[in-house]
Scaffold this motif. Structure first.
Motif, PDB file in Angstrom:
ATOM      1  N   LEU A  79      18.781  15.096  67.708  1.00  0.00           N
ATOM      2  CA  LEU A  79      18.569  14.810  66.295  1.00  0.00           C
ATOM      3  C   LEU A  79      17.488  13.756  66.025  1.00  0.00           C
ATOM      4  N   PRO A  80      17.476  12.614  66.714  1.00  0.00           N
ATOM      5  CA  PRO A  80      16.448  11.604  66.418  1.00  0.00           C
ATOM      6  C   PRO A  80      15.018  12.075  66.706  1.00  0.00           C
ATOM      7  N   GLN A  81      14.862  13.045  67.608  1.00  0.00           N
ATOM      8  CA  GLN A  81      13.517  13.511  67.961  1.00  0.00           C
ATOM      9  C   GLN A  81      13.026  14.658  67.076  1.00  0.00           C
ATOM     10  N   LEU A  82      13.887  15.213  66.242  1.00  0.00           N
ATOM     11  CA  LEU A  82      13.461  16.339  65.410  1.00  0.00           C
ATOM     12  C   LEU A  82      12.457  15.868  64.367  1.00  0.00           C
ATOM     13  N   PRO A  83      11.310  16.537  64.290  1.00  0.00           N
ATOM     14  CA  PRO A  83      10.380  16.179  63.224  1.00  0.00           C
ATOM     15  C   PRO A  83      10.976  16.567  61.863  1.00  0.00           C
ATOM     16  N   PRO A  84      10.565  15.911  60.804  1.00  0.00           N
ATOM     17  CA  PRO A  84      11.167  16.150  59.485  1.00  0.00           C
ATOM     18  C   PRO A  84      10.641  17.409  58.790  1.00  0.00           C
ATOM     19  N   ILE A  85      10.563  18.499  59.520  1.00  0.00           N
ATOM     20  CA  ILE A  85      10.100  19.770  58.953  1.00  0.00           C
ATOM     21  C   ILE A  85      11.146  20.312  57.990  1.00  0.00           C
ATOM     22  N   HIS A  86      12.375  20.253  58.416  1.00  0.00           N
ATOM     23  CA  HIS A  86      13.482  20.805  57.644  1.00  0.00           C
ATOM     24  C   HIS A  86      14.473  19.684  57.386  1.00  0.00           C
ATOM     25  N   ARG A  87      14.852  19.489  56.149  1.00  0.00           N
ATOM     26  CA  ARG A  87      15.705  18.337  55.809  1.00  0.00           C
ATOM     27  C   ARG A  87      17.172  18.692  55.620  1.00  0.00           C
ATOM     28  N   GLN A 134      21.751  22.416  68.318  1.00  0.00           N
ATOM     29  CA  GLN A 134      22.535  23.272  69.212  1.00  0.00           C
ATOM     30  C   GLN A 134      21.637  24.297  69.901  1.00  0.00           C
ATOM     31  N   ALA A 135      20.716  24.877  69.156  1.00  0.00           N
ATOM     32  CA  ALA A 135      19.826  25.881  69.744  1.00  0.00           C
ATOM     33  C   ALA A 135      18.944  25.266  70.829  1.00  0.00           C
ATOM     34  N   ILE A 136      18.454  24.058  70.597  1.00  0.00           N
ATOM     35  CA  ILE A 136      17.633  23.372  71.603  1.00  0.00           C
ATOM     36  C   ILE A 136      18.464  23.085  72.847  1.00  0.00           C
ATOM     37  N   GLU A 137      19.609  22.456  72.662  1.00  0.00           N
ATOM     38  CA  GLU A 137      20.444  22.034  73.791  1.00  0.00           C
ATOM     39  C   GLU A 137      20.965  23.200  74.604  1.00  0.00           C
ATOM     40  N   ARG A 138      21.343  24.272  73.935  1.00  0.00           N
ATOM     41  CA  ARG A 138      22.022  25.384  74.615  1.00  0.00           C
ATOM     42  C   ARG A 138      21.125  26.583  74.879  1.00  0.00           C
ATOM     43  N   GLY A 139      19.852  26.491  74.482  1.00  0.00           N
ATOM     44  CA  GLY A 139      18.934  27.600  74.695  1.00  0.00           C
ATOM     45  C   GLY A 139      19.296  28.837  73.884  1.00  0.00           C
ATOM     46  N   LEU A 140      19.808  28.619  72.669  1.00  0.00           N
ATOM     47  CA  LEU A 140      20.261  29.723  71.831  1.00  0.00           C
ATOM     48  C   LEU A 140      19.154  30.240  70.926  1.00  0.00           C
ATOM     49  N   THR A 141      19.305  31.460  70.467  1.00  0.00           N
ATOM     50  CA  THR A 141      18.433  32.035  69.451  1.00  0.00           C
ATOM     51  C   THR A 141      19.129  31.872  68.111  1.00  0.00           C
ATOM     52  N   LEU A 142      18.435  31.327  67.142  1.00  0.00           N
ATOM     53  CA  LEU A 142      18.989  31.114  65.820  1.00  0.00           C
ATOM     54  C   LEU A 142      18.562  32.262  64.908  1.00  0.00           C
ATOM     55  N   VAL A 143      19.527  32.951  64.338  1.00  0.00           N
ATOM     56  CA  VAL A 143      19.242  34.065  63.427  1.00  0.00           C
ATOM     57  C   VAL A 143      19.087  33.486  62.037  1.00  0.00           C
ATOM     58  N   THR A 144      17.866  33.574  61.494  1.00  0.00           N
ATOM     59  CA  THR A 144      17.571  32.968  60.199  1.00  0.00           C
ATOM     60  C   THR A 144      16.316  33.583  59.587  1.00  0.00           C
ATOM     61  N   PRO A 145      16.282  33.695  58.260  1.00  0.00           N
ATOM     62  CA  PRO A 145      15.048  34.118  57.599  1.00  0.00           C
ATOM     63  C   PRO A 145      14.156  32.931  57.227  1.00  0.00           C
ATOM     64  N   ASP A 146      14.597  31.713  57.520  1.00  0.00           N
ATOM     65  CA  ASP A 146      13.907  30.495  57.096  1.00  0.00           C
ATOM     66  C   ASP A 146      12.691  30.223  57.990  1.00  0.00           C
ATOM     67  N   PRO A 147      11.471  30.344  57.461  1.00  0.00           N
ATOM     68  CA  PRO A 147      10.277  30.124  58.292  1.00  0.00           C
ATOM     69  C   PRO A 147      10.132  28.680  58.763  1.00  0.00           C
ATOM     70  N   ALA A 148      10.697  27.723  58.042  1.00  0.00           N
ATOM     71  CA  ALA A 148      10.590  26.318  58.456  1.00  0.00           C
ATOM     72  C   ALA A 148      11.325  26.080  59.771  1.00  0.00           C
ATOM     73  N   ILE A 149      12.442  26.754  59.969  1.00  0.00           N
ATOM     74  CA  ILE A 149      13.203  26.583  61.209  1.00  0.00           C
ATOM     75  C   ILE A 149      12.405  27.100  62.401  1.00  0.00           C
ATOM     76  N   GLY A 150      11.604  28.115  62.187  1.00  0.00           N
ATOM     77  CA  GLY A 150      10.764  28.662  63.256  1.00  0.00           C
ATOM     78  C   GLY A 150       9.690  27.709  63.745  1.00  0.00           C
ATOM     79  N   LYS A 151       9.478  26.602  63.059  1.00  0.00           N
ATOM     80  CA  LYS A 151       8.485  25.609  63.485  1.00  0.00           C
ATOM     81  C   LYS A 151       9.031  24.651  64.536  1.00  0.00           C
ATOM     82  N   TYR A 152      10.329  24.724  64.783  1.00  0.00           N
ATOM     83  CA  TYR A 152      10.941  23.903  65.826  1.00  0.00           C
ATOM     84  C   TYR A 152      10.852  24.634  67.163  1.00  0.00           C
ATOM     85  N   PRO A 153      11.037  23.926  68.283  1.00  0.00           N
ATOM     86  CA  PRO A 153      10.904  24.559  69.604  1.00  0.00           C
ATOM     87  C   PRO A 153      12.142  25.377  69.990  1.00  0.00           C
ATOM     88  N   ILE A 154      12.455  26.376  69.176  1.00  0.00           N
ATOM     89  CA  ILE A 154      13.597  27.256  69.442  1.00  0.00           C
ATOM     90  C   ILE A 154      13.174  28.699  69.192  1.00  0.00           C
TER      91      ILE A 154
END
Length: 79
Positions: A36-44, A54-74
């Protein structure tokens, strides 16, 4: 089937659908939140940020239509 919004039957229906599928419920852990502390403030949105952790830690794929979430390393998926 008609389900009234806000009723317990909506909650029961969702739980039934989760149990009937191959989905697993995953509790949020302290280990997940260490990102959490390392996440850039792309999505608030705090809930989305927890899912991203959770997706970062566990290597999961996040199902979402939100393009902002796709800017994170997941990995994301939307059909």
């Amino acid at each position: 089937m008609i389900i009234e919004s806000g009723s317990d039957s909506v909650f029961d229906y969702l739980l039934f659908q989760i149990d009937a599928s191959d989905f697993r419920r995953i509790a949020l852990s302290d280990t997940d939140l260490r990102h959490l502390p390392q996440l850039p403030p792309i999505h608030r949105d705090p809930f989305d940020r927890m899912l991203i952790c959770q997706a970062i830690e566990r290597g999961l794929t996040l199902v979402t239509p939100d393009p902002a979430i796709g800017k994170y390393p997941i990995r994301t998926l939307w059909l």
